[in-house]
Scaffold this active site. Structure first.
Site, short mmCIF file in Angstrom:
data_model
loop_
_atom_site.label_atom_id
_atom_site.label_comp_id
_atom_site.label_asym_id
_atom_site.label_seq_id
_atom_site.Cartn_x
_atom_site.Cartn_y
_atom_site.Cartn_z
CG ASP A 13 -1.87 -1.19 1.23
OD1 ASP A 13 -2.22 -1.68 0.13
OD2 ASP A 13 -2.23 -1.64 2.32
CD GLU A 14 4.73 -0.47 -0.32
OE1 GLU A 14 3.86 -0.76 -1.17
OE2 GLU A 14 5.39 -1.33 0.29
CE LYS A 16 2.24 -2.48 -4.33
NZ LYS A 16 2.02 -2.10 -2.93
N GLY A 40 -4.68 -4.20 -3.75
CA GLY A 40 -5.65 -3.17 -4.08
C GLY A 40 -4.85 -1.94 -4.47
CG HIS A 41 -2.09 -2.01 -7.00
ND1 HIS A 41 -1.19 -2.56 -7.87
CD2 HIS A 41 -1.82 -2.55 -5.78
CE1 HIS A 41 -0.40 -3.40 -7.20
NE2 HIS A 41 -0.77 -3.42 -5.94
CD GLN A 225 0.64 -8.92 -2.53
OE1 GLN A 225 1.30 -9.59 -3.30
NE2 GLN A 225 -0.59 -8.56 -2.79
N GLY A 303 -10.87 -2.93 3.38
CA GLY A 303 -11.42 -1.85 4.20
C GLY A 303 -10.91 -1.87 5.64
#
Ligand code: GDP
Ligand code: IMO
Ligand code: MG
Length: 426
Positions: A13-14, A16, A40-41, A225, A303
């Site tokens: 979650d950086e 990407k 999730g992108h 990831q 979520g």
């Protein structure tokens, strides 16, 4: 030509998705190489927001092709949902012909998800905190050599092969966990989705990517990831089930190591983690809550609230080493605006010693972070477009990180939108 790789240096979650989208215009092909719909992108542009789980983040550029590589595990139901949603938003991938799928990518079956849930339930408090998308069980069947692949769906005996694997799963669920939930609805949805997938171009990713390179085309591999979730080098067992590192791009697409070009490592100006496992710099206090609130740190896929903490330099140095990072992207710097003081973990106190690396047993022995205090900045960053507008204290933070990490931060992201991106080193 070589394949550039963009991957996460932290626990996922950086940002990407956002950055791959920003870079996509400069590439002929964007290729996902591992993971599955646990990812999730998020992408934002023109006031619209999209979350992609399986589809590469280059899908919105007219002249960019997209490939779901052989190292990815595909849940046909989720992929169909993504395709349908994009179609509703005016992006008909089938009509555009800009999505290709590797025949060797493995399929996530409805029963893989049941196994994932049952395994997590059995672990109780010590659970991984998986996304429950069936990732672990699918990679287990892949390495156990009885998985099903996308290409198999075109074989005349696909249904029998499917049934054989499902029978194995049902007997595992019954004997190990004592229950099998009804999955008939999902099974019907699975076969419906497989039909849709078969309408796309199914390819051998190894031949496709190498032919792109031969023709002098530009390829970007999109990681999912983050490095600290890598199956070999992450905080095992609190990891995902694939190699999230540069090496994963080689096996996940079929490219040789000497065909890797730039390795773009992405990190947040602070740190988050979702799910269980060690997180040395975690803030279980009001500051952590503030970071979560301001940074909207809730999972794009599940979520769930993300755990938050300060930037962790030993973990970043480890990730840079493992991936051969040549340039970096720092995201969410805007979230830190208004914090009087921010902190960076420079070392850990571990078993009475000061160390600056990730210890093997970080999952069982506490590594207490040694923090360096850094002056924060007050200015809102979300509207800045020029380097001259970067506040001096943020610039000092950037300089400090570049000196410590010994890799240039090429891009600075100051908001979720495509446009909120600055190039620090042209
Ligand atoms: P990914 O999994 O690495 O693609 O990241 P996610 O999409 O799961 O999470 C990143 C979140 O931060 C998304 O909601 C993005 O829209 C958002 N985001 C990305 N870059 C920035 C940034 O620089 N500032 C802010 N405020 N949000 C960002
Ligand atoms: P993106 O690509 C953050 C985490 C889960 C759990 C562990 C194992 O959006 O950065 P899994 O479902 O893979 O078996 O879960 O890994 N995890 C992620 N955390 N971002 C992700 O993807 C993740 N994908 C998996 O929360 O701790
Ligand atoms: Mg994500």
């Amino acid at each position: 030509m070589a394949v550039d790789v963009l991957l996460g240096l932290q626990w996922g979650d950086e940002g990407k998705g956002k950055i791959v989208d920003v870079l996509s215009a400069g590439y002929d092909l964007i290729a996902r190489f591992q993971g599955g719909p646990n990812a999730g992108h998020t992408l934002e542009f023109d006031g619209k927001k999209f979350v992609l789980n399986t589809i590469p983040s280059g899908i919105f550029f007219e002249n960019t092709m997209n490939l779901i590589g052989n190292g990815v595990v595909i849940d046909p139901i989720t992929l169909k949902r993504e395709i349908d949603k994009l179609k509703d938003a005016g992006h008909d991938l089938l009509a555009k012909g800009n999505l290709m799928i590797a025949k060797k990518a493995h399929l996530i079956l409805p029963t893989h998800q049941l196994l994932d849930a049952a395994s997590e339930k059995r672990m109780g408090e010590g659970k991984i905190g998986s996304t429950l998308k069936g990732i672990g069980p699918t990679y287990m069947d892949k390495t156990g050599r009885n998985g099903l692949r996308v290409g198999d769906t075109t074989l005349p005996d696909f249904k029998e092969r499917y049934q054989k694997l499902v029978d194995k799963h049902v007997s595992m669920l019954t004997s190990l966990y004592g229950e099998v939930a009804d999955f008939s609805e999902r099974e019907a949805a699975f076969f419906e989705a497989v039909e849709l997938i078969n309408k796309f171009q199914l390819v051998d990713s190894e031949h496709l990517v190498n032919s792109y390179l031969k023709e002098g085309k530009k390829v970007l591999a999109e990681g999912a990831q983050g490095t600290m979730l890598d199956i070999d080098f992450g905080s095992y067992p609190f990891v995902t089930s694939s190699n999230t590192t540069t090496a994963g791009a080689c096996t996940g697409l079929g490219i040789a190591p000497n065909k890797i070009g730039e390795v773009i490592g992405i990190f947040k100006a602070y740190c988050t983690r979702v799910g269980g496992g060690p997180f040395p710099t975690e803030l279980n206090d009001e500051t952590g809550e503030e970071l979560r609130r301001i940074g909207h740190e809730f999972g794009a896929t599940t979520g769930r609230p993300r755990r938050t903490g300060w930037i962790d330099l030993p973990a970043l140095k480890y990730a840079i080493m493992l991936n051969g990072v040549t340039q970096m992207v720092m995201t969410k710097a805007d979230v830190l605006s208004g914090f009087d003081k921010i902190y960076a973990c420079t070392h850990y106190n571990y078993l009475g010693e000061k160390i600056d690396y990730m210890p093997y047993d970080i999952c069982c022995v506490e590594a207490v972070p040694v923090l360096k205090e850094i002056d924060g900045w007050n200015e809102d960053l979300t509207g800045i477009t020029e380097l001259s507008e970067i506040p001096a204290k943020l610039q000092s933070y950037i300089d400090y990180l570049e000196k410590e990490l010994e890799v240039p931060i090429k891009y600075l992201s100051v908001g979720p939108d495509r446009k909120q991106t600055l190039v620090l080193h042209p």
